[in-house]
Each structure stands twice: as C-alpha cells, then as structure tokens.
Design an enzyme around this catalytic site. Structure first.
Site, PDB file in Angstrom:
ATOM      1  N   HIS A   1       0.916  -1.120  -0.174  1.00  0.00           N
ATOM      2  CA  HIS A   1       0.288   0.254   0.194  1.00  0.00           C
ATOM      3  C   HIS A   1       1.349   1.125  -0.081  1.00  0.00           C
ATOM      4  O   HIS A   1       2.047   1.336   1.075  1.00  0.00           O
ATOM      5  CB  HIS A   1      -1.225   0.017   0.837  1.00  0.00           C
ATOM      6  CG  HIS A   1      -2.138   0.955   1.290  1.00  0.00           C
ATOM      7  ND1 HIS A   1      -1.630   2.733   0.655  1.00  0.00           N
ATOM      8  CD2 HIS A   1      -3.204   0.884   1.160  1.00  0.00           C
ATOM      9  CE1 HIS A   1      -3.177   2.859   0.586  1.00  0.00           C
ATOM     10  NE2 HIS A   1      -4.047   1.999   1.279  1.00  0.00           N
TER      11      HIS A   1
ATOM     12  N   GLU B   1     -11.867  -1.898  -3.916  1.00  0.00           N
ATOM     13  CA  GLU B   1     -11.992  -0.707  -3.484  1.00  0.00           C
ATOM     14  C   GLU B   1     -11.400   0.269  -4.995  1.00  0.00           C
ATOM     15  O   GLU B   1     -10.233   0.794  -4.633  1.00  0.00           O
ATOM     16  CB  GLU B   1     -11.167   0.528  -2.234  1.00  0.00           C
ATOM     17  CG  GLU B   1     -12.116  -0.567  -1.290  1.00  0.00           C
ATOM     18  CD  GLU B   1     -11.156  -0.769   0.031  1.00  0.00           C
ATOM     19  OE1 GLU B   1     -10.190   0.050   0.296  1.00  0.00           O
ATOM     20  OE2 GLU B   1     -11.991  -0.693   1.151  1.00  0.00           O
TER      21      GLU B   1
ATOM     22  N   GLU C   1     -14.360   5.885  -2.170  1.00  0.00           N
ATOM     23  CA  GLU C   1     -13.808   5.898  -0.993  1.00  0.00           C
ATOM     24  C   GLU C   1     -13.046   7.605  -0.470  1.00  0.00           C
ATOM     25  O   GLU C   1     -12.492   7.998  -0.920  1.00  0.00           O
ATOM     26  CB  GLU C   1     -12.850   5.238  -0.329  1.00  0.00           C
ATOM     27  CG  GLU C   1     -12.209   5.112   1.018  1.00  0.00           C
ATOM     28  CD  GLU C   1     -10.724   4.122   1.046  1.00  0.00           C
ATOM     29  OE1 GLU C   1     -10.132   4.258   2.183  1.00  0.00           O
ATOM     30  OE2 GLU C   1     -10.775   3.252   0.104  1.00  0.00           O
TER      31      GLU C   1
ATOM     32  N   CYS D   1      -9.422   4.427   8.496  1.00  0.00           N
ATOM     33  CA  CYS D   1      -8.642   5.323   8.183  1.00  0.00           C
ATOM     34  C   CYS D   1      -9.442   6.816   7.296  1.00  0.00           C
ATOM     35  O   CYS D   1      -8.837   7.764   7.682  1.00  0.00           O
ATOM     36  CB  CYS D   1      -7.963   4.545   6.152  1.00  0.00           C
ATOM     37  SG  CYS D   1      -9.098   3.990   5.243  1.00  0.00           S
TER      38      CYS D   1
END
Length: 657
Positions: free
Chosen positions: A193, A322, A338, A419
C-alpha cells in the site's frame, strides 16, 4: 543522484503564514479542533459508546510495556494514531493549545517506548508476529504505517519544534534504508500500500538527508519489476496469505505492481493506493527532475480525471478491491468512491500545482474538496462516510440486497478500519497549505478561502487578505499590502464552471488587455501599493451538467452544479421514489440561500414532473401507455450536506424531460 535540478521553484506557504477566517471553512476547522480531534482521541482509546472498538492506542501501550494484552484490530491499525497525531500537529501549527499538545506529547512518549532498539516500529508485528517482519509486504502494510508515522513526525516537528517523534521516524527510516535496496542481502521489494514514498520526501525536505529521497525513488523504480517480488515472498511463506487464505494467485494490478510505474498510463487497482503512489511520483519527479516519471504521473492523472472520476470528485467505482474499473464505468448506486481516495487525489492535485500552475489541477482539487471530502463527515463531526454514493435507496441497504452492503444511507460513528475519519481531520486542519503558491514574482491563488496570508514574493513580504461569501457567492475581495511598492503578478484561478468574470482594482474595472489568462489563471501584473483592493467577481450560474455518452447510467440524465458545489435531491424535500422525477429542459432553476437549513446553504428550486400516483395499472409489466406525469416542485441541496436529516433517498443525477 544523477539528477538534482528541480522542475519548479514553486513554494507553498507554511501553515503559520496563512490564517483562515472563512464562514464556510471556519466552521469545519473549528469542528475539527473542538469536536473531531477530541472525539477521535476517545474513539482511538475505545471510550466511545456504541462505536466499533479501535484498539489503536492500547496496541502501542502494550508494545511499550505499559499495558498487558493482545494486539487488536487490522494489520494497519497503527496508522490511525499516526494520522491523528498529524492532524493535531496542523492544529498546533495554526493555534497553540497546551492541553492538546500535552496529550499528543504523551502519545509520542508511548510511541517512542514501542520502538525497537534497531529503529523498527510496528505494533502488529511486535505483538503478534515478532518473527514475521517484512515477510508479507504485499498485504501487511508495514511501510504504509511507517509512512503515516513519518508524516506525523515531520508535521509535529514543524508545528512545535519538538524532535522526539521526528527522531523516532528518522531512526525508523534509517533502519528501513538498511533493509531495502539492490545490494546483496537486502530486500529488493516495495510496499503493498503506497504511502511511504510521499512520506520519505517530506522527511527529506525537513532533514535534508538525501538518503530518504533516494529510498523513495528506489521504492518507485522497483515497483512492477519482474520477476514479481510479491510472488517470491508468497513462495517463501509456503503460499500462506494474511487476508484471503484461499487465494493462490496475486493480483499485481490491485497494487499497481503489474508493470513499472513509468510505463503505467491507466488508473487501475485500489484507488487510494494509486493516488498515494501518484503523489509520491510527482514529489520525486519534482525533487529529482525525472521527467519520465512526471510524464507517467500526468498520464495517470489524465486517465483518472477525464475518464474515471465522478462529478463529485470521487474516484474508485468498484466495491471489489475498492478499485478503479475501466474507462467511463461510473455507476451511481454501487459506487465505492472512498473518502480517502478523494483526499489522495487532492494531494496529487496540490503537488501538480507545485510544478505547473494549471487551473485544471485547482478545479479538481476544489471539486473533490467541496463535495466528496466534506461529505465524508457529518455536521456534528462524529459520523463519517467511508463510501460516497451518488444515488441511495435505503431499502436496498442493510443486507437486503448484498450488492449494496458497502453503501450506508447514514454516516457511521466509527469504523474498525477507520482510515477515513482521521484522514479528513488531517486534510481540513492543514487546509491553509492548499490555498496559495508562490513562484518567483507570482502569487497564485488556487482556492477562494477567506483569511490572511503573509507571503514573500521576490524577497519582499506581501500580506494578502481575502474576504468573501464564497462558495455561496462569487464575489471575492482581496487587499494586497506589500512591505513597499513593488511590481509582481497576482494570478487568480478562473474555475471551469465560471464562463464570465470581472476584475476591479481600486474601484476601476480592468479590461482584458490589462491582464492575461495563462493556464486558466487571470494574471494581473502591476506595481502594487499598500492597501490595493482587488475584487474578482465570478459568475455563478445554475448549470445543467451532462456526462460523456459512454457513461451508461447517466444517459438522459442531468446533474445540477452551482459554483464548486454539485447538488442532489433528497427524499425529505421531494418525497419518495426520486427516480420517478423528471426535470424539464426549459425549467427555470432558482438559487435561494436558506440560513435555517443545515447551518445555512443555498438550495436550488424549480418546476419538475413526477409520475402521477395511480396512473399505472399496478401490473409488474403492461402494454398500456406510459404513466401520466404531474407537475411538482423540486428542491436540490448541496451534495456534501445530504444524510444530515435522517435516513432517506438521495440522487445526484435526475432524468431530463
């Protein structure tokens, strides 16, 4: 390094140089300071009743030897604490708060105690898999968490001058630099990530230690190389996976590892990872003069903005992964979008503005900020959206139709994977960094947010005061006060939604031959005197927006925009079955400021039609004539304000008659 020349000498003012005094954003900044940051601290400490447990602070206490227990939460739980600390740093940068600073200092003490002697810092691996360091870079977010803590350390040092957290993250980065690299015995890999890339550039900027810039550059250049680093690690683990034990293959595109970053031209995979990577690419390109890397970043930007971005500035259309889907695949009801992805897009837009001031980057920044990002948090600061749909029917949510399990008709108190809430907090609390940039003798104003900025232009201090009722009104009043009379250029972004504008200096309208339009900025070059007054008036019409014909779900539909705001229908104003409403092409749409609604918003009202009740036979299918329509009053509110009045339907796109 082979390249050291910067692509741009653009600079952004430090937070203490910009004091925001703005009716719209002042509310949210105060909300972050007085409600959101304290509330999130309670949530991180598991003291919010009915909210999902976090465990994030307690994990650090256990790792520091201050508490007993087991690790709780996601593998990336540390990042929630880091982003909270970063938001606190920005607040302290703008305004001292001894009590908040003491809380942050105590948390930093705990973080420092949790750090290993060699510099390693990660509570998941410290507590749960002490022998598993760096064994699963694809899934387990070690470098992601490191990146967020680095950002917090840099921000806290800049705000307070205190080095404790900066020293912690510098030691961590030094250790990481001994683990990764092309030398024998090191891991020739990269994070699953992306985040550490942009964080290392920030660390380089504050410490001037070139190792950190080189390490960021290494992670970017190594990504996507063959053979796959992730595949090699998976084989070394005997096929064992963290999140999906039954998966035997690796989706390299999910983390943008399917090809080298300089060869990528299409946004694909997890949306947040891509825009964080994009931000890191722009940062490294800017610092090193790597034009191939910048070209790749621009290709990805163009694909996102012109083919894969929602009208609200949301990105990432698929719940699966996502992720981005394919060009023009932008469904409204199953969308993911998101909040963190739009925040990452704003990061990238800001970095592009640092290289080349082009109004498109400012337009996208504004679109995402005023719509998706601010929609991600409720007016009370205690409820949040992870997903930002453009069409909601509560009947399909809540497990009835599992295709919509990810869509929530109301904001949630907290998330196990939290997050987005601290990400919103750190962005809004640092908003002063996004308004202006300075390049030699040019001041660029990208956002029209009221307040005062103390800038330096060509070595001359200049104070710029901005006052307006933006975003509800298009009149922006500026007072320019240089230390002494001097010549420089004031460049004002003319938004894409504005077709006509006027500029008045000291009471006299200046004609088109007295300023130039360069890349969407109206540039006014003159000898400025102390107290010069500038009024920029942006025409702010109600606009009917249409999609590209390839966006299947929006054919025959229209969305309403006024200024930076996208509007929507809500059931509470327009009744149920919003899909039955038609908006005539010739209907006059009138803006009206309603100071009683949701803290004061401009609503848009007009005449529409909807299916007349009882005009259908009741059969599921019939060969009878189309149902009759009856005239109705329609009322649109800004998209960001939806879901603040209970659970009800919402729709951005409306059928056009």
């Amino acid at each position: 390094m082979t390249q050291t020349k910067l692509l741009s000498d653009m600079s952004k003012p430090l937070l203490q140089q910009v004091k925001i005094k703005d009716a719209f954003w002042g509310y949210y900044i105060n909300l972050i300071r007085e409600v959101v940051v304290p509330y999130q601290w309670e949530a991180l400490n598991d003291r919010v009743e009915n909210a999902e447990r976090s465990g994030a602070v307690n994990n650090f206490k256990i790792a520091a030897g201050l508490a007993e227990g087991e690790f709780y939460g996601m593998v990336f739980q540390d990042s929630d604490v880091a982003k909270w600390l970063e938001a606190v740093a920005y607040l302290l940068h703008v305004q001292p708060d001894p009590k908040l600073e003491q809380i942050a200092d105590e948390m930093i003490d705990i973080v420092a105690l949790a750090q290993h002697d060699d510099g390693y810092l990660n509570t998941y691996y410290t507590l749960k898999e002490p022998n598993g360091r760096w064994s699963n870079l694809e899934e387990c977010h070690e470098l992601y968490c490191a990146g967020h803590m680095i950002e917090a350390g840099v921000a806290y040092y800049r705000a307070t001058g205190k080095r404790k957290l900066l020293d912690v993250v510098s030691r961590f980065a030094d250790y990481i630099d001994t683990v990764f690299g092309s030398e024998a015995g090191r891991l020739q890999g990269y994070d699953g990530h992306q985040e550490i890339e942009l964080a290392l550039v920030k660390l380089y900027e504050v410490t001037e230690n070139e190792r950190y810039l080189l390490l960021s550059q290494y992670f970017l250049s190594e990504r996507g190389q063959s053979p796959s680093f992730y595949a090699e690690q998976l084989e070394q683990r005997g096929g064992q996976r963290h999140f999906y034990p039954d998966h035997t293959s690796i989706d390299l595109a999910y983390s943008q590892s399917h090809k080298p970053v300089v060869e990528q031209d299409t946004a694909i995979g997890h949306a947040v990872r891509l825009v964080y990577m994009l931000t890191g690419m722009i940062d490294v390109a800017n610092q090193t003069g790597d034009r191939e890397l910048l070209k790749a970043a621009k290709r990805l930007w163009d694909n996102i903005v012109h083919r894969q971005m929602y009208i609200t500035g949301g990105i990432g259309s698929m719940v699966h992964g996502e992720a981005f889907s394919y060009d023009y695949d932008l469904p409204n009801d199953t969308v993911y979008a998101e909040t963190c992805a739009s925040i990452g897009l704003i990061f990238a837009a800001q970095r592009m503005l640092m290289i080349e001031p082009n109004a498109e980057y400012g337009d996208v920044l504004e679109r995402a900020l005023y719509n998706t990002v601010v929609a991600g948090m409720s007016r009370d600061g205690k409820h949040f959206f992870y997903v930002n749909p453009l069409e909601v029917n509560p009947c399909s949510c809540g497990g009835v139709n599992h295709n919509y399990d990810h869509v929530k008709p109301v904001r949630q108190e907290w998330f196990g994977c939290a997050c987005c809430p601290p990400n919103v907090a750190r962005l809004i609390s640092s908003l002063g960094e996004y308004i202006y940039t300075v390049q030699e003798d040019i001041i660029y104003q990208h956002l029209y947010i009221g307040g005062e900025a103390n800038l330096v232009v060509g070595k001359i201090p200049v104070q710029l005061q901005s006052n307006s009722n933006y975003p509800w009104d298009g009149e922006i009043n500026l007072t320019v006060t240089p230390q002494h009379a001097c010549v420089f250029t004031l460049a004002l972004r003319i938004p894409q939604w504005c077709k006509q504008f006027t500029i008045v200096v000291n009471g006299h309208e200046i004609k088109q031959d007295q300023f130039t339009i360069v890349a969407g900025y109206a540039q006014i070059t003159r000898q400025w005197q102390q107290g010069d007054r500038v009024t920029l008036t942006l025409d702010m019409p109600v606009m009917r927006m249409h999609s590209h014909p390839h966006v299947r779900g929006n054919i025959g539909k229209v969305a309403i925009q006024r200024g930076p705001f996208i509007y929507c229908l809500e059931q509470v104003d327009n009744g149920a079955h919003l899909h039955e409403i038609l908006l005539p092409q010739d209907a006059e749409l009138t803006p009206r400021y309603d100071e009683q609604l949701l803290g004061g918003v401009t609503v848009i009202e007009g005449k529409g039609y909807r299916i007349k009740e009882g005009s259908w036979s009741g059969e599921l299918y019939s060969d009878e004539a189309l149902p009759e329509h009856t005239e109705t009053h329609v009322k649109f509110i800004p998209y960001y304000a939806w879901a603040n009045r209970g659970e009800n339907e919402m729709s951005v796109w409306v059928r056009e008659k």
